[in-house]
Design a protein around this motif. Structure first.
Motif, short mmCIF file in Angstrom:
data_model
loop_
_atom_site.label_atom_id
_atom_site.label_comp_id
_atom_site.label_asym_id
_atom_site.label_seq_id
_atom_site.Cartn_x
_atom_site.Cartn_y
_atom_site.Cartn_z
N GLU A 210 0.64 -1.39 0.10
CA GLU A 210 0.21 -0.11 -0.27
C GLU A 210 1.14 1.45 0.21
N ALA A 211 1.72 1.55 0.52
CA ALA A 211 3.05 2.83 0.70
C ALA A 211 3.37 2.48 -0.42
N GLU A 212 3.61 0.99 -1.20
CA GLU A 212 4.22 1.82 -2.30
C GLU A 212 3.68 2.24 -3.72
N ALA A 213 1.90 1.64 -3.29
CA ALA A 213 1.09 2.17 -4.05
C ALA A 213 0.71 3.83 -4.34
N LEU A 214 0.71 4.07 -2.68
CA LEU A 214 0.60 6.05 -2.90
C LEU A 214 2.02 6.51 -3.04
N ALA A 215 2.55 6.19 -2.62
CA ALA A 215 4.47 6.34 -3.41
C ALA A 215 4.36 7.08 -5.36
N ARG A 216 3.44 5.30 -5.81
CA ARG A 216 3.58 5.90 -6.93
C ARG A 216 3.15 6.70 -6.95
N ALA A 217 1.10 6.60 -6.35
CA ALA A 217 0.40 7.73 -6.75
C ALA A 217 1.29 9.07 -6.59
N ALA A 218 1.49 9.47 -5.70
CA ALA A 218 1.93 10.87 -5.01
C ALA A 218 3.23 11.23 -6.49
N GLU A 219 3.88 9.90 -6.98
CA GLU A 219 5.14 10.73 -8.48
C GLU A 219 4.38 11.26 -9.33
N ALA A 220 3.26 10.62 -9.59
CA ALA A 220 2.43 10.42 -10.95
C ALA A 220 1.86 11.84 -10.75
N GLY A 221 1.48 12.06 -9.27
CA GLY A 221 0.57 13.50 -9.58
C GLY A 221 1.66 14.43 -9.77
N ASP A 222 3.01 14.72 -9.02
CA ASP A 222 4.16 15.11 -9.21
C ASP A 222 4.31 15.22 -10.67
N GLU A 223 4.42 14.30 -11.81
CA GLU A 223 4.58 14.11 -12.41
C GLU A 223 3.57 15.17 -13.68
N GLU A 224 2.36 14.50 -13.17
CA GLU A 224 1.75 15.69 -13.55
C GLU A 224 1.59 17.12 -13.68
N ASP A 225 1.76 17.71 -12.07
CA ASP A 225 2.67 18.79 -11.96
C ASP A 225 3.14 19.59 -12.92
N ASP A 226 4.29 18.46 -12.71
CA ASP A 226 5.51 19.11 -13.46
C ASP A 226 5.01 19.62 -15.39
#
Length: 229
Positions: A210-226
């Motif tokens: 679950e922690a890994e999935a949340l981290a991937r989701a956060a990274e994907a959100g950061d990439e979208e913001d970038d």
């Protein structure tokens, strides 16, 4: 522009905010006194210095989303060196009002992508809420609590029956009931401890996943913001 300065209203139009907001920024110290030419209501804004102040002091939350796009775009525009090499054209022609960017401009594209991202986020949230209301989704904490309660009751029921099982075994094999109960209880507790360790390992694996999935989701959100920046 006179000697690199503009009026408060001109600077407000440049970064896509109201003139009143510029006054608030000055009072809050987001635009430093050193970035002002003159005093009082007639003070002019030193453009390069004020932009540097805002890049340093502006709350990041104020520069994200639809309302802050024009501000962020203006503040991350030409550097001071570029401004010296290429004098800026008159303000009225340099930047259209932030509320109505021309079609095809970078700001209009940014706003369009941000609107689409927000609409997709809202749609996903509404779908989750609808599924939860219809019973197709169950809150993870509620499910874990229900499973834990059921497992605990099952173990208690089984353990309370050990005495009856000991009596039956003792009668069939002519053994002392107390010795049989002691052996059954000892074996059952060992089995329960082994199962608890196995379940704990599975729980840790689930938590890590679950922690890994949340981290991937956060990274994907950061990439979208970038990408929207």
């Amino acid at each position: 522009m006179i000697d690199g300065t503009v009026t408060k209203s001109e600077f407000a139009a440049r970064i896509g905010v109201s003139a009143g907001r510029i006054s608030q920024m000055i009072k809050a110290g987001q635009i430093a006194p050193g970035s002002l030419a003159g005093e009082g209501r007639t003070a002019r804004i030193i453009v390069n210095s004020a932009c540097a102040d805002l890049r340093r002091t502006l709350d990041p939350a104020q520069s994200h989303g639809l309302n802050g796009m024009a501000t962020r775009s203006a503040l991350t525009g030409p550097t001071p060196a570029q401004s010296k090499a290429e004098p800026a054209p008159p303000v009225a022609r340099q930047l259209p009002p932030a509320s109505a960017p021309p079609p095809g401009s970078d700001t209009a594209d940014l706003i369009g992508r941000e609107k689409l991202r927000q609409a997709e986020f809202t749609t996903r949230r509404m779908e989750r809420e609808e599924a939860l209301e219809e019973g197709r989704f169950v809150l993870a904490d509620d499910a874990r609590a229900a499973i834990s309660s059921a497992a605990s009751k099952m173990l208690s029921t089984f353990e309370s029956g050990l005495s009856d099982m000991a009596d039956a075994i003792a009668a069939d094999h002519s053994l002392p009931p107390r010795d049989v109960l002691h052996t059954l209880t000892k074996a059952f507790r060992q089995i329960r401890e082994d199962a608890a360790r196995a379940f704990a390992g599975q729980r840790d694996a689930i938590i890590a996943a679950e922690a890994e999935a949340l981290a991937r989701a956060a990274e994907a959100g950061d990439e979208e913001d970038d990408e929207t920046e």
